[in-house]
Scaffold this motif. Structure first.
Motif, mmCIF file in Angstrom:
data_model
loop_
_atom_site.group_PDB
_atom_site.id
_atom_site.type_symbol
_atom_site.label_atom_id
_atom_site.label_comp_id
_atom_site.label_asym_id
_atom_site.label_seq_id
_atom_site.Cartn_x
_atom_site.Cartn_y
_atom_site.Cartn_z
ATOM 1 N N LEU A 1 0.834 -1.204 0.000
ATOM 2 C CA LEU A 1 0.000 0.000 0.000
ATOM 3 C C LEU A 1 0.867 1.253 0.000
ATOM 4 N N ASN A 2 1.879 1.238 0.841
ATOM 5 C CA ASN A 2 2.761 2.399 0.930
ATOM 6 C C ASN A 2 3.505 2.634 -0.387
ATOM 7 N N TYR B 1 1.130 3.985 -3.023
ATOM 8 C CA TYR B 1 0.788 5.384 -2.748
ATOM 9 C C TYR B 1 1.819 6.329 -3.352
ATOM 10 N N TRP B 2 3.091 5.976 -3.206
ATOM 11 C CA TRP B 2 4.142 6.879 -3.672
ATOM 12 C C TRP B 2 4.557 6.633 -5.115
ATOM 13 N N GLU C 1 -4.480 10.743 -7.546
ATOM 14 C CA GLU C 1 -5.325 11.015 -6.392
ATOM 15 C C GLU C 1 -6.322 9.887 -6.159
ATOM 16 N N ARG D 1 -4.385 6.947 -4.623
ATOM 17 C CA ARG D 1 -4.005 7.269 -3.249
ATOM 18 C C ARG D 1 -5.210 7.246 -2.317
ATOM 19 N N SER D 2 -6.322 7.716 -2.803
ATOM 20 C CA SER D 2 -7.541 7.696 -2.001
ATOM 21 C C SER D 2 -7.978 6.254 -1.702
ATOM 22 N N THR E 1 -6.028 3.575 -1.603
ATOM 23 C CA THR E 1 -5.113 2.946 -0.642
ATOM 24 C C THR E 1 -5.456 3.371 0.782
ATOM 25 N N GLN E 2 -5.810 4.632 0.962
ATOM 26 C CA GLN E 2 -6.202 5.118 2.284
ATOM 27 C C GLN E 2 -7.507 4.473 2.741
ATOM 28 N N LEU F 1 1.085 9.272 6.371
ATOM 29 C CA LEU F 1 0.818 9.967 5.112
ATOM 30 C C LEU F 1 0.719 11.475 5.334
ATOM 31 N N SER G 1 -4.209 10.473 9.006
ATOM 32 C CA SER G 1 -5.365 9.635 8.654
ATOM 33 C C SER G 1 -6.683 10.401 8.579
#
Length: 258
Positions: free
Chosen positions: A79-80, A83-84, A95, A98-99, A101-102, A250, A254
């Motif tokens: 996930l990390n 994200y990057w 976006e 990334r959304s 994954t969060q 992040l 959170s």
């Protein structure tokens, strides 16, 4: 709950001590006519069987929690990275990934984890994973940089999926083999207490204290062993802190998760 369990252990220990004193009044025990060699041999066999069963149970039960923890860490790492990795792709698609994954990490930590502790999977977590895969597939590959980012994100999604499936499989398994080992361990513990009482011990304070200590120790051992049957609950349960740590690390923390 813990106080109640402790009270039960104390009552059982007191009962065993009382039975030890009462059994010492039997004529054969008082006269010292018991076959101590045979009794020692049988007692040693029972002790060995109990120890082996308990050791196997602890190893297998502990492995379940360890497998869940490793699978969760695999998910978080992927996930990390996902994200990057999308830093180079168009902002709108970056976006979106990334959304997701969060949302996925938040759903696991705050909803799926508790559902799995009850032996139930969470359908919404699966839907988020499907959405994340779809977004990764839709990433552009017009340049080498975009192509590399897309391939890496897809690899991350595969890692997330594999970790998720393993975590769910272990958490929802009926653990029938471990249950058999636990039942055998409980029976072994009972026999280790009952056998000396059936054979009979003298009423010396050392014997009474030994039986009381043995009962208390075995009772606590079995209680802790039962807790191991729940890899996501109890004092040995694995928690979802790795997902929360990912979210907190992040940008903005959170609070961005809706």
């Amino acid at each position: 709950m813990i106080f109640l369990i402790f009270l039960v252990l104390v009552l059982i220990t007191a009962g065993v001590a009382a039975v030890t004193l009462l059994s010492a009044r039997r004529e054969a025990v008082a006269a010292g006519d018991s076959d101590s060699d045979s009794q020692s041999f049988v007692g040693g066999v029972l002790n060995a069987l109990f120890t082996v069963l308990l050791a196997f149970y602890i190893v297998f039960a502990w492995q379940n929690g360890d497998d869940i923890d490793k699978a969760a860490q695999q998910e978080v790492n992927a996930l990390n990275d996902a994200y990057w990795q999308v830093a180079a792709v168009p902002a709108e698609q970056a976006e979106s990934i990334r959304s997701l994954t969060q949302q996925y990490a938040h759903r696991v930590a705050e909803h799926e984890w508790s559902a799995l502790s009850q032996g139930q999977a969470d359908a919404e977590t699966g839907r988020l994973l499907v959405g994340l895969r779809a977004e990764a597939i839709a990433l552009p590959a017009d340049t080498e940089v975009l192509k590399s980012a897309r391939e890496q994100v897809l690899a991350d999604v595969r890692q997330i999926d594999e970790g998720h499936r393993e975590r769910v499989d272990v958490a929802t398994d009926d653990q029938s083999f471990n249950a058999v080992l636990l039942v055998g361990s409980v029976l072994g513990a009972v026999l280790m207490i009952v056998f000396p009482l059936l054979v009979g011990l003298s009423a010396r304070p050392a014997n009474v204290a030994t039986m009381a200590l043995l009962t208390l120790t075995l009772g606590l051992t079995i209680y802790l062993s039962v807790q191991l049957m729940q890899p996501l609950q109890g004092p040995f349960g694995v928690d979802p802190d790795s997902f929360r740590t990912f979210l907190e690390a992040l940008p903005g923390g959170s609070h961005q998760v809706g």
